[in-house]
Design an enzyme around this catalytic site. Structure first.
Site, PDB file in Angstrom:
ATOM      1  N   ALA A  50       0.821  -1.229   0.000  1.00 43.56           N
ATOM      2  CA  ALA A  50       0.000   0.000   0.000  1.00 43.56           C
ATOM      3  C   ALA A  50       0.850   1.273   0.000  1.00 43.56           C
ATOM      4  O   ALA A  50       0.304   2.372   0.116  1.00 43.56           O
ATOM      5  CB  ALA A  50      -0.941  -0.009   1.202  1.00 43.56           C
ATOM      6  N   ASN A  69      -1.415  -7.744  -2.891  1.00 42.91           N
ATOM      7  CA  ASN A  69      -0.977  -6.892  -4.001  1.00 42.91           C
ATOM      8  C   ASN A  69       0.547  -6.723  -4.057  1.00 42.91           C
ATOM      9  O   ASN A  69       1.105  -6.507  -5.131  1.00 42.91           O
ATOM     10  CB  ASN A  69      -1.666  -5.528  -3.849  1.00 42.91           C
ATOM     11  CG  ASN A  69      -1.013  -4.446  -4.672  1.00 42.91           C
ATOM     12  OD1 ASN A  69      -1.156  -4.410  -5.889  1.00 42.91           O
ATOM     13  ND2 ASN A  69      -0.265  -3.571  -4.010  1.00 42.91           N
ATOM     14  N   TYR A  97       9.547 -13.619 -13.879  1.00 44.24           N
ATOM     15  CA  TYR A  97       8.391 -12.805 -13.480  1.00 44.24           C
ATOM     16  C   TYR A  97       7.112 -13.495 -13.953  1.00 44.24           C
ATOM     17  O   TYR A  97       6.145 -13.619 -13.197  1.00 44.24           O
ATOM     18  CB  TYR A  97       8.489 -11.377 -14.035  1.00 44.24           C
ATOM     19  CG  TYR A  97       7.273 -10.543 -13.636  1.00 44.24           C
ATOM     20  CD1 TYR A  97       7.051 -10.199 -12.311  1.00 44.24           C
ATOM     21  CD2 TYR A  97       6.330 -10.132 -14.584  1.00 44.24           C
ATOM     22  CE1 TYR A  97       5.918  -9.468 -11.922  1.00 44.24           C
ATOM     23  CE2 TYR A  97       5.209  -9.400 -14.215  1.00 44.24           C
ATOM     24  CZ  TYR A  97       5.001  -9.069 -12.881  1.00 44.24           C
ATOM     25  OH  TYR A  97       3.891  -8.353 -12.502  1.00 44.24           O
ATOM     26  N   LEU A 120      -0.570  -3.211 -18.606  1.00 43.80           N
ATOM     27  CA  LEU A 120       0.442  -2.209 -18.252  1.00 43.80           C
ATOM     28  C   LEU A 120      -0.166  -1.063 -17.428  1.00 43.80           C
ATOM     29  O   LEU A 120      -1.006  -0.313 -17.923  1.00 43.80           O
ATOM     30  CB  LEU A 120       1.063  -1.641 -19.527  1.00 43.80           C
ATOM     31  CG  LEU A 120       1.959  -2.634 -20.282  1.00 43.80           C
ATOM     32  CD1 LEU A 120       2.062  -2.262 -21.749  1.00 43.80           C
ATOM     33  CD2 LEU A 120       3.351  -2.698 -19.652  1.00 43.80           C
TER      34      LEU A 120
HETATM   35  P1  NDP Z   1       4.694  -0.524  -7.270  1.00 44.93           P
HETATM   36  O1  NDP Z   1       6.157  -0.756  -7.409  1.00 44.93           O
HETATM   37  O2  NDP Z   1       4.177   0.846  -7.456  1.00 44.93           O
HETATM   38  O3  NDP Z   1       4.181  -1.081  -5.856  1.00 44.93           O
HETATM   39  C1  NDP Z   1       4.668  -2.296  -5.329  1.00 44.93           C
HETATM   40  C2  NDP Z   1       4.243  -2.420  -3.884  1.00 44.93           C
HETATM   41  O4  NDP Z   1       4.683  -3.692  -3.392  1.00 44.93           O
HETATM   42  C3  NDP Z   1       4.863  -1.347  -2.997  1.00 44.93           C
HETATM   43  O5  NDP Z   1       3.897  -0.850  -2.111  1.00 44.93           O
HETATM   44  C4  NDP Z   1       5.938  -2.090  -2.247  1.00 44.93           C
HETATM   45  O6  NDP Z   1       6.090  -1.566  -0.930  1.00 44.93           O
HETATM   46  C5  NDP Z   1       5.350  -3.510  -2.161  1.00 44.93           C
HETATM   47  N1  NDP Z   1       6.418  -4.481  -1.981  1.00 44.93           N
HETATM   48  C6  NDP Z   1       7.386  -4.793  -2.868  1.00 44.93           C
HETATM   49  N2  NDP Z   1       8.253  -5.665  -2.323  1.00 44.93           N
HETATM   50  C7  NDP Z   1       7.814  -5.903  -1.054  1.00 44.93           C
HETATM   51  C8  NDP Z   1       8.292  -6.697   0.012  1.00 44.93           C
HETATM   52  N3  NDP Z   1       9.402  -7.435  -0.111  1.00 44.93           N
HETATM   53  N4  NDP Z   1       7.604  -6.686   1.179  1.00 44.93           N
HETATM   54  C9  NDP Z   1       6.482  -5.930   1.318  1.00 44.93           C
HETATM   55  N5  NDP Z   1       5.977  -5.177   0.332  1.00 44.93           N
HETATM   56  C10 NDP Z   1       6.639  -5.153  -0.839  1.00 44.93           C
HETATM   57  O7  NDP Z   1       4.005  -1.528  -8.326  1.00 44.93           O
HETATM   58  P2  NDP Z   1       2.467  -1.825  -8.685  1.00 44.93           P
HETATM   59  O8  NDP Z   1       1.557  -1.056  -7.848  1.00 44.93           O
HETATM   60  O9  NDP Z   1       2.353  -1.726 -10.153  1.00 44.93           O
HETATM   61  O10 NDP Z   1       2.414  -3.378  -8.322  1.00 44.93           O
HETATM   62  C11 NDP Z   1       1.457  -3.938  -7.453  1.00 44.93           C
HETATM   63  C12 NDP Z   1       1.133  -5.340  -7.947  1.00 44.93           C
HETATM   64  O11 NDP Z   1       0.560  -5.268  -9.241  1.00 44.93           O
HETATM   65  C13 NDP Z   1       2.340  -6.265  -8.066  1.00 44.93           C
HETATM   66  O12 NDP Z   1       1.977  -7.545  -7.593  1.00 44.93           O
HETATM   67  C14 NDP Z   1       2.591  -6.314  -9.570  1.00 44.93           C
HETATM   68  O13 NDP Z   1       3.215  -7.511  -9.974  1.00 44.93           O
HETATM   69  C15 NDP Z   1       1.166  -6.222 -10.083  1.00 44.93           C
HETATM   70  N6  NDP Z   1       1.018  -5.794 -11.459  1.00 44.93           N
HETATM   71  C16 NDP Z   1       1.525  -4.585 -11.870  1.00 44.93           C
HETATM   72  C17 NDP Z   1       1.366  -4.203 -13.184  1.00 44.93           C
HETATM   73  C18 NDP Z   1       1.950  -2.939 -13.718  1.00 44.93           C
HETATM   74  O14 NDP Z   1       2.071  -2.814 -14.953  1.00 44.93           O
HETATM   75  N7  NDP Z   1       2.306  -1.960 -12.881  1.00 44.93           N
HETATM   76  C19 NDP Z   1       0.622  -5.040 -14.119  1.00 44.93           C
HETATM   77  C20 NDP Z   1       0.165  -6.292 -13.598  1.00 44.93           C
HETATM   78  C21 NDP Z   1       0.335  -6.625 -12.299  1.00 44.93           C
HETATM   79  P3  NDP Z   1       7.493  -1.316  -0.175  1.00 44.93           P
HETATM   80  O15 NDP Z   1       8.528  -1.106  -1.231  1.00 44.93           O
HETATM   81  O16 NDP Z   1       7.237  -0.117   0.693  1.00 44.93           O
HETATM   82  O17 NDP Z   1       7.690  -2.565   0.613  1.00 44.93           O
HETATM   83  C1  8X3 Z   2       3.064  -6.299 -15.128  1.00 41.93           C
HETATM   84  C2  8X3 Z   2       2.683  -6.116 -16.537  1.00 41.93           C
HETATM   85  O1  8X3 Z   2       3.379  -6.686 -18.923  1.00 41.93           O
HETATM   86  O2  8X3 Z   2       5.029  -5.614 -17.514  1.00 41.93           O
HETATM   87  O3  8X3 Z   2       2.676  -7.539 -14.635  1.00 41.93           O
HETATM   88  O4  8X3 Z   2       4.442  -7.905 -17.166  1.00 41.93           O
HETATM   89  S1  8X3 Z   2       3.944  -6.615 -17.583  1.00 41.93           S
END
Ligand code: NDP
Ligand code: 8X3
Length: 251
Positions: free
Chosen positions: A11, A85, A151, A183
């Site tokens: 979050a 998430n 990934y 994306l």
């Molecule tokens: P961000 O990098 O903006 O957010 C990632 C979040 O995950 C941060 O809040 C981070 O918090 C937390 N996080 C990462 N590593 C850890 C850890 N080791 N322990 C606890 N928390 C962790 O990316 P998104 O919001 O885009 O990603 C959120 C989800 O959506 C992910 O699962 C990603 O795979 C998925 N997703 C994203 C897409 C995209 O294109 N952006 C597309 C499809 C899926 P902190 O660093 O403070 O710990």
């Molecule tokens: C995140 C979207 O296409 O970069 O899961 O893998 S992509």
């Protein structure tokens, strides 16, 4: 009657942060992430709208996840909704060029971390015979793309775990949903490219990518369905995206 409780991992940024904002009207929130400063800031911002508590732990650390969640004060113990998430991609390399540390990070965070948090929350949901888990998968969990390898594997695992959870928890009054975004413009690519902001920004040039708010609204929509409806699985792409690899860019 007090609002139900939603626990959101990841979050501090992107989809998780937007989801916290979006759910604040209807839920009390347990917001999680490693960066306590960001959690505190968001807690302050949302405090006018709802009750918020923060949990700072690394999802890779099973004991830390268990301790944080089991140590919640009694009033926060009955988690109604879990949004799994937290996650990221680390690197974009052909398998022969991959860094083992990146593979470890993706498997440990995206797969094992999701399981550790779920393992800490599910027993309470089972005992109450009530709950809803939403796992954030990805289009990368249904289509492998070049250099995505590990990934992709981590998100295929999220897909399999979501399906397995849904089958196993059906008798326990717990709904399980998965959202598979395409994306989304968040910090995701900056993390994947290890802080190379220029490279990260290029990912989203030439088309209108999804924004974190789009996925947050999808979460809210799934949660707003009546008790007899479960939206099991949603693929959410940008208007210009047809598949994991096909994006219609204007330049
Ligand atoms: P961000 O990098 O903006 O957010 C990632 C979040 O995950 C941060 O809040 C981070 O918090 C937390 N996080 C990462 N590593 C850890 C850890 N080791 N322990 C606890 N928390 C962790 O990316 P998104 O919001 O885009 O990603 C959120 C989800 O959506 C992910 O699962 C990603 O795979 C998925 N997703 C994203 C897409 C995209 O294109 N952006 C597309 C499809 C899926 P902190 O660093 O403070 O710990
Ligand atoms: C995140 C979207 O296409 O970069 O899961 O893998 S992509």
């Amino acid at each position: 009657m007090s609002k139900p409780i939603a626990l959101i991992t990841g979050a501090t940024s992107g989809i998780g942060e937007a989801t916290a904002r979006c759910l604040a009207k209807d839920y009390r929130l347990i917001i999680c992430g490693r960066r306590q400063d960001r959690l505190t800031k968001l807690e302050k911002e949302l405090a006018e709208e709802t009750e918020v508590t923060t949990l700072s732990f690394d999802v890779r650390d099973r004991l830390a996840a268990e301790t944080a969640i089991s140590g919640l004060p009694a009033k926060w113990q009955s988690v109604d909704v879990l949004i799994n998430n937290a996650g990221n991609a680390h690197g974009l390399s052909a398998i022969q060029d991959g860094q083992v540390a990146d593979w470890d990070a993706m498997i440990d965070i995206n797969v094992k971390g999701l399981l550790y948090v779920s393992n800490a929350v599910i027993p309470g949901m089972v005992s109450r015979q009530k709950g809803h888990i939403i796992n954030i998968g990805s289009v990368a969990g249904i289509e492998v793309y070049p250099k995505g390898n590990v990934y992709n594997a981590s998100k295929y695992a999220v897909d399999a775990i979501s399906k397995g959870m849904r089958q196993d928890l059906i008798t326990e009054g717990i709904k399980v949903s998965e959202i598979k975004p395409g994306l989304v413009q968040t910090e995701f690519s900056a993390v994947r490219f290890k802080g190379d902001q220029e490279r990260a920004e290029k990912v989203y040039v030439g088309f209108d990518p999804l924004q974190a708010q789009d996925i947050a609204e999808t979460v809210a929509f799934i949660l707003s369905r009546p008790a007899h409806v479960n939206i099991a699985d949603m693929l959410v792409l940008a208007g210009a995206q047809a598949s994991a690899t096909m994006v219609h860019k204007k330049n």
